[in-house]
Design a protein around this motif. Structure first.
Motif, mmCIF file in Angstrom:
data_model
loop_
_atom_site.group_PDB
_atom_site.id
_atom_site.type_symbol
_atom_site.label_atom_id
_atom_site.label_comp_id
_atom_site.label_asym_id
_atom_site.label_seq_id
_atom_site.Cartn_x
_atom_site.Cartn_y
_atom_site.Cartn_z
ATOM 1 N N CYS A 190 0.852 -1.195 0.000
ATOM 2 C CA CYS A 190 0.000 0.000 0.000
ATOM 3 C C CYS A 190 0.888 1.246 0.000
ATOM 4 O O CYS A 190 1.366 1.674 -1.050
ATOM 5 C CB CYS A 190 -0.902 -0.113 1.222
ATOM 6 N N GLY A 225 -3.109 10.293 -8.345
ATOM 7 C CA GLY A 225 -3.129 8.859 -8.099
ATOM 8 C C GLY A 225 -4.094 8.458 -7.012
ATOM 9 O O GLY A 225 -3.816 7.560 -6.220
ATOM 10 N N ASN A 227 -8.516 8.246 -5.933
ATOM 11 C CA ASN A 227 -9.919 8.360 -6.323
ATOM 12 C C ASN A 227 -10.762 8.588 -5.073
ATOM 13 O O ASN A 227 -11.459 7.693 -4.599
ATOM 14 C CB ASN A 227 -10.338 7.062 -7.042
ATOM 15 N N ASN A 253 -4.454 12.319 -12.971
ATOM 16 C CA ASN A 253 -5.017 10.966 -12.944
ATOM 17 C C ASN A 253 -5.311 10.517 -14.377
ATOM 18 O O ASN A 253 -5.856 11.294 -15.152
ATOM 19 C CB ASN A 253 -6.319 10.967 -12.122
ATOM 20 N N GLU A 257 -11.932 10.750 -12.564
ATOM 21 C CA GLU A 257 -12.787 10.147 -11.535
ATOM 22 C C GLU A 257 -13.883 11.122 -11.098
ATOM 23 O O GLU A 257 -13.643 12.314 -10.932
ATOM 24 C CB GLU A 257 -11.955 9.721 -10.329
ATOM 25 N N VAL A 286 -2.586 12.224 -16.968
ATOM 26 C CA VAL A 286 -1.230 11.684 -17.098
ATOM 27 C C VAL A 286 -1.288 10.241 -17.597
ATOM 28 O O VAL A 286 -2.267 9.529 -17.339
ATOM 29 C CB VAL A 286 -0.539 11.757 -15.706
ATOM 30 N N LEU A 288 -0.290 6.362 -17.351
ATOM 31 C CA LEU A 288 0.038 5.522 -16.203
ATOM 32 C C LEU A 288 1.537 5.582 -15.957
ATOM 33 O O LEU A 288 2.322 5.410 -16.887
ATOM 34 C CB LEU A 288 -0.356 4.069 -16.481
ATOM 35 N N ASN A 289 1.898 5.836 -14.716
ATOM 36 C CA ASN A 289 3.303 5.895 -14.299
ATOM 37 C C ASN A 289 4.073 7.044 -14.940
ATOM 38 O O ASN A 289 5.292 7.029 -14.999
ATOM 39 C CB ASN A 289 4.003 4.553 -14.575
ATOM 40 N N GLY A 372 -2.300 5.194 -6.869
ATOM 41 C CA GLY A 372 -1.883 5.475 -8.249
ATOM 42 C C GLY A 372 -0.424 5.880 -8.337
ATOM 43 O O GLY A 372 0.167 5.885 -9.421
ATOM 44 N N GLY A 408 -4.915 4.061 3.593
ATOM 45 C CA GLY A 408 -6.010 3.199 3.169
ATOM 46 C C GLY A 408 -6.869 2.704 4.306
ATOM 47 O O GLY A 408 -7.877 3.310 4.673
ATOM 48 N N HIS A 409 -6.457 1.584 4.906
ATOM 49 C CA HIS A 409 -7.196 0.979 6.003
ATOM 50 C C HIS A 409 -7.280 1.938 7.186
ATOM 51 O O HIS A 409 -6.346 2.693 7.461
ATOM 52 C CB HIS A 409 -6.445 -0.264 6.485
ATOM 53 N N ARG A 649 -10.026 -0.154 -7.544
ATOM 54 C CA ARG A 649 -11.187 -0.495 -6.734
ATOM 55 C C ARG A 649 -12.466 0.023 -7.389
ATOM 56 O O ARG A 649 -12.481 1.140 -7.900
ATOM 57 C CB ARG A 649 -11.056 0.179 -5.364
ATOM 58 N N GLN A 653 -16.657 -1.908 -3.307
ATOM 59 C CA GLN A 653 -15.777 -2.877 -2.662
ATOM 60 C C GLN A 653 -14.924 -2.160 -1.639
ATOM 61 O O GLN A 653 -14.719 -0.946 -1.723
ATOM 62 C CB GLN A 653 -14.869 -3.571 -3.700
ATOM 63 N N ASN A 655 -11.243 -3.120 -0.733
ATOM 64 C CA ASN A 655 -10.167 -4.060 -1.052
ATOM 65 C C ASN A 655 -10.763 -5.367 -1.554
ATOM 66 O O ASN A 655 -11.523 -5.348 -2.512
ATOM 67 C CB ASN A 655 -9.233 -4.252 0.148
#
Ligand SMILES: Nc1nc2c(c(=O)[nH]1)N[C@H]1C(S)=C(S)[C@@H](COP(=O)(O)OP(=O)(O)OC[C@H]3O[C@@H](n4cnc5c(=O)[nH]c(N)nc54)[C@H](O)[C@@H]3O)O[C@H]1N2
Ligand SMILES: Nc1nc2c(c(=O)[nH]1)N[C@H]1C(S)=C(S)[C@@H](COP(=O)(O)OP(=O)(O)OC[C@H]3O[C@@H](n4cnc5c(=O)[nH]c(N)nc54)[C@H](O)[C@@H]3O)O[C@H]1N2
Ligand code: SF4
Ligand SMILES: [Mo]
Length: 756
Positions: A190, A225, A227, A253, A257, A286, A288-289, A372, A408-409, A649, A653, A655
């Motif tokens: 993460c 990166g 959402n 991004n 989003e 952008v 990706l990466n 992201g 995150g969590h 995600r 959901q 995770n």
């Protein structure tokens, strides 16, 4: 991985705005379905309240104690609470009626939907059914396996970020008392890259921004990166507040989003009836990466402007007093040609210069980011380059400025603070050893990827998981499942049945625990636990609901009972389990910033941990200075005819927990097997929206396959694609990880499409 029989996906145009009335309705429908009316009301009104429980969803901070509304939660917080507080149960009859094979055929959504685990269950060698086992037998069985290992390093103790500070603290104590630092956690997949980059450059592995920096002070907020409309929904309320006082927002991004474009605040009348607030002022789609190249470009513009009018752009006083490495970093910006920057980022020089104008026009800048950015091969370099960007204008250690990784969590940050890390510094281990009079192991342990490698190679006997869904959340699903099967024993402390419980060792245990929402009664009385949010606020969380079954035990109790079975009462395991303030007392001696913890946590709303760079421009790095670093841009080489795939995600959901099969804001309903691709890329592959494809990831001559995805023509840059995790983890090679953090590169997988 099971294919979703329920899949009959429907696709419509993506939404331009998020939240508003539909979100409120969804939250209520959802809660009523899982809990019924009485339980819904009693559950929802306790979320994120001072006397209630911390939302089991994400780690977004709460407003100050006196400033909370009566409904201080979002749609996804309501879903997370309802999913835990559901009335559905998975009991012994459920297991008696289904073999492991039959359970494996169910989707992730179906497995968890069956409800809460109710009693300890045991799977004997070669057996096809989990059967009931008593708590004492389960604990003794686990202790027996741990005792019979030839080395403590043949055990691995995984943690998911929902565990409380108290549970995490006793858990890492158990592992270290046993003699191992094998403490892999979800953070390895993460924000590990954020921790690595920030520790190196500013001396602290977490964000240094507070909620009021966003709401009250920042003049420019960059969101990259991430959402938030889905994954940190209350962040949009904070951004709306910032916007209304005149802050600018730049969004970076590959996907436009929903919430970031327009946001309708469900808690304000104007949000419900009006068009809502347009949040993003500048949107940079952008590649990706491409962010490393993009930030190299912005820094190049800032350098050019500074050199044409010296003293007009950089904060020279800050750089001279607090930083090192400045000249070397400037050389990278001078040396990198615009052609490289434009190709890798997919953003034109003109647009990058316009972004630089935003930056120069703002006296204070915050950069927020999430997965992201962290789940790419060059993630650590990208975040270091973001730090360069902030340092140039002294955007750290003053109001409204700084780096802000959005966690995150709900307690992933707190778990780290409590010592859940395979390489805690010696200073922590010294204090831990002194507090409990033992010698903690010093050799670094396995992180998540290395744990899988060790299991695969037959080097782990016991895999113990405090929450989470290891087999589904980690990369290379087939490899991980086979690795778990090589363990002698797998033990899962869990609230709900999931795929990891079905990819077991020779023997397996399921130990059902209390969730956040539930009352936790121990011999000294009712207990509360504590958590730390994304912005280093520590506060109490009190479960209020009756436990889902009389057999459930708290995570603290389970860990302490195992400690006692292994070591007798040497470290005071039974006292800690009986009264969590005993644990907090120990924490106050071991963990920096927790002095007087027992008293301070009683304050309504809790307290903020010290953060040197934020509080006083103190940078505890190797040199004692904030460090500019050299980060020449690069990006994965994608062969012709291939795409770069990110795994994301859905709105339905958390995770690996799949609440439902819709992704409302992206216009997807009734299914998850979709692939978002640019329409021109589809055309180039002679494909059209609606066609079905297989996805093949190619890496070092190896191929991995995910079958049966419906193509969705979607506004994402050329060459980029997206699909949902956890299903897509079958495509992520175990050895493809970020340099410097070993985080799986689950946002840059090289794939090709094959028509079905
Ligand atoms: N409802 C809900 N809330 C959650 C979670 C959940 O699953 N559901 N999970 C929680 C957890 S553990 C976490 S870590 C967070 C995750 O929060 P996010 O990071 O927001 O989650 P992702 O869905 O992985 O979204 C990644 C975002 O980054 C963008 N992106 C991908 N690659 C790149 C890139 O190269 N550059 C840029 N600039 N952008 C890119 C994607 O388009 C997407 O918008 O959310 C937390 N909150
Ligand atoms: N391809 C790909 N893979 C990814 C990601 C990605 O973006 N793409 N994201 C990564 C990220 S950011 C993360 S954080 C990880 C997440 O990895 P994990 O944290 O391992 O996974 P979760 O899905 O959050 O875990 C869900 C399970 O936790 C259990 N659970 C829920 N509440 C509790 C509780 O209170 N106590 C206990 N003991 N158990 C509980 C339930 O049984 C549930 O099934 O996944 C990572 N994997
Ligand atoms: S923003 Fe995150 S913490 Fe807040 S209510 Fe929503 S899911 Fe829970
Ligand atoms: Mo995460």
């Amino acid at each position: 991985m099971a294919v979703n029989d329920e899949d009959a996906v429907r696709v419509s145009d993506p939404k331009k705005s998020s939240v508003g009335i539909p979100a409120v309705r969804h939250a209520l429908d959802y809660a009523l379905g899982e809990m019924g009316p009485v339980r819904s009301v009693s559950t929802l009104r306790m979320i994120n309240q001072v006397a209630g429980f911390d939302c089991p969803g994400c780690a977004w901070p709460d407003p100050a104690a006196g400033e909370r509304s009566h409904a201080e939660f979002c749609e996804n917080g309501a879903k997370a609470a309802a999913w835990e507080a559901t009335k559905a149960r998975v009991d012994r009859d459920f297991f008696a009626g289904r073999t492991i094979e039959e359970l494996r055929a169910m989707s992730d959504h179906e497995l968890e939907r069956e409800g809460r685990l109710t009693e300890p269950m045991y799977l004997a060698p070669g057996a096809q059914h989990y059967v009931p086992i008593s708590w004492s037998d389960a604990i003794q069985l686990t202790a027996g396996h741990l005792r019979s290992m030839s080395s403590p390093n043949r055990a691995a103790f995984y943690t998911s970020g929902r565990a409380s500070n108290e549970a995490a603290f006793v858990y890492q104590l158990l592992a270290r008392r046993l003699g191992t630092n094998n403490l892999p956690d979800c953070s390895n997949m993460c924000h590990e890259s954020s921790g690595a980059a920030l520790t190196e450059t500013i001396g602290i592995g977490k964000g240094v921004v507070s909620l009021d920096d966003i709401t009250d002070h920042a003049e420019l907020i960059v969101i990259m990166g991430q959402n938030p409309g889905t994954n940190h929904p209350r962040m949009l309320s904070a951004l709306e507040t910032a916007k209304r006082r005149g802050a600018r927002i730049v969004t970076i991004n590959p996907l436009p989003e929903a919430g970031l474009t327009r946001f309708k605040n469900p808690q304000k009348l104007r949000g419900i009836v009006g068009a809502g607030t347009v949040l993003t002022d500048r949107y940079l789609p952008v590649r990706l990466n491409g962010d490393l190249a993009l930030f190299c470009g912005v820094n190049k513009v800032l350098l050019e402007r500074e050199e044409s009018r010296p003293g007009s752009v950089f904060d020279h006083a800050f750089i001279a007093q607090f930083c090192d490495g400045f000249d070397e970093a400037c050389q990278v910006w001078r040396d990198t040609p615009w052609s490289t920057i434009e190709t890798l980022s997919g953003i034109s020089r003109t647009d990058i210069e316009a972004f630089a104008d935003d930056v120069i026009g703002a006296r204070s800048v915050i950069v927020c980011w999430a997965m992201g950015i962290t789940q790419h091969r060059n993630a650590v370099a990208t975040i270091r380059e973001v730090v360069n960007f902030l340092l140039l204008r002294g955007n750290i250690g003053r109001p409204g400025a700084g780096p802000s990784p959005i966690r995150g969590h709900s307690n992933v940050q707190g778990d780290r603070t409590m010592g859940i890390w395979e390489k805690m510094p010696d200073s922590f281990l010294d204090r831990l050893g002194a507090e409990f009079s033992f010698e903690p192991p010093r050799a670094h342990g396995h992180d998540t990827v290395d744990t899988i490698r060790a299991m695969r190679d037959g080097d782990i006997d016991v895999f113990f998981a405090l929450g989470g869904n290891f087999v589904a959340a980690t990369p290379d699903t087939a490899v991980t499942a086979a690795a778990l099967a090589r363990c002698a024993l797998t033990v899962h402390v869990a609230t709900k049945l999931n795929r990891s419980h079905l990819h077991h060792g020779r023997e397996a245990l399921l130990l059902p625990c209390l969730g956040r929402t539930e009352r936790d009664l121990q011999p000294s009385g009712e207990q509360f636990v504590t958590v730390e949010d994304s912005m280093s606020m520590v506060h109490a969380s009190r479960g209020r609901l009756e436990p889902g079954s009389p057999e459930l035990r708290s995570e603290v109790q389970i860990v302490c009972e195992l400690g006692q079975a292994l070591f007798g009462d040497d470290l005071g395991w039974s006292d800690m389990a009986a009264d969590y303030s005993v644990i907090r007392h120990h924490i106050s001696h071991v963990v920096e910033g927790f002095e007087d913890f027992v008293a301070r946590v009683e304050r309504p709303g809790g307290f903020t941990l010290p953060r040197g760079p934020h509080d006083g421009r103190v940078f505890p790095t190797a040199t004692g200075k904030a460090r500019f670093t050299r980060n020449p841009p690069d990006a994965p080489e994608v062969p012709a005819g291939h795409l770069l795939l990110q795994t994301i995600r859905s709105h339905d959901q958390f995770n690996t927990t799949v609440y439902g099969l819709d992704d409302r804001y992206r216009g997807i309903s009734a299914g998850r097997n979709v692939l978002f691709v640019n329409a021109d890329d589809l055309a180039e592959h002679s494909l059209a929206d609606g066609d079905m494809v297989d996805l093949i990831s190619v890496w070092r001559g190896e191929e991995r396959v995910l079958r049966g995805l419906r193509c969705v023509a979607y506004p994402t840059p050329r060459g980029c694609a997206a699909t949902y995790f956890p299903e897509a983890n079958v495509l992520v090679p175990l050895d493809s990880t970020a340099v410097g953090s070993n985080t799986p590169t689950s946002k840059s997988i090289i794939v090709r499409l094959e028509r079905r």
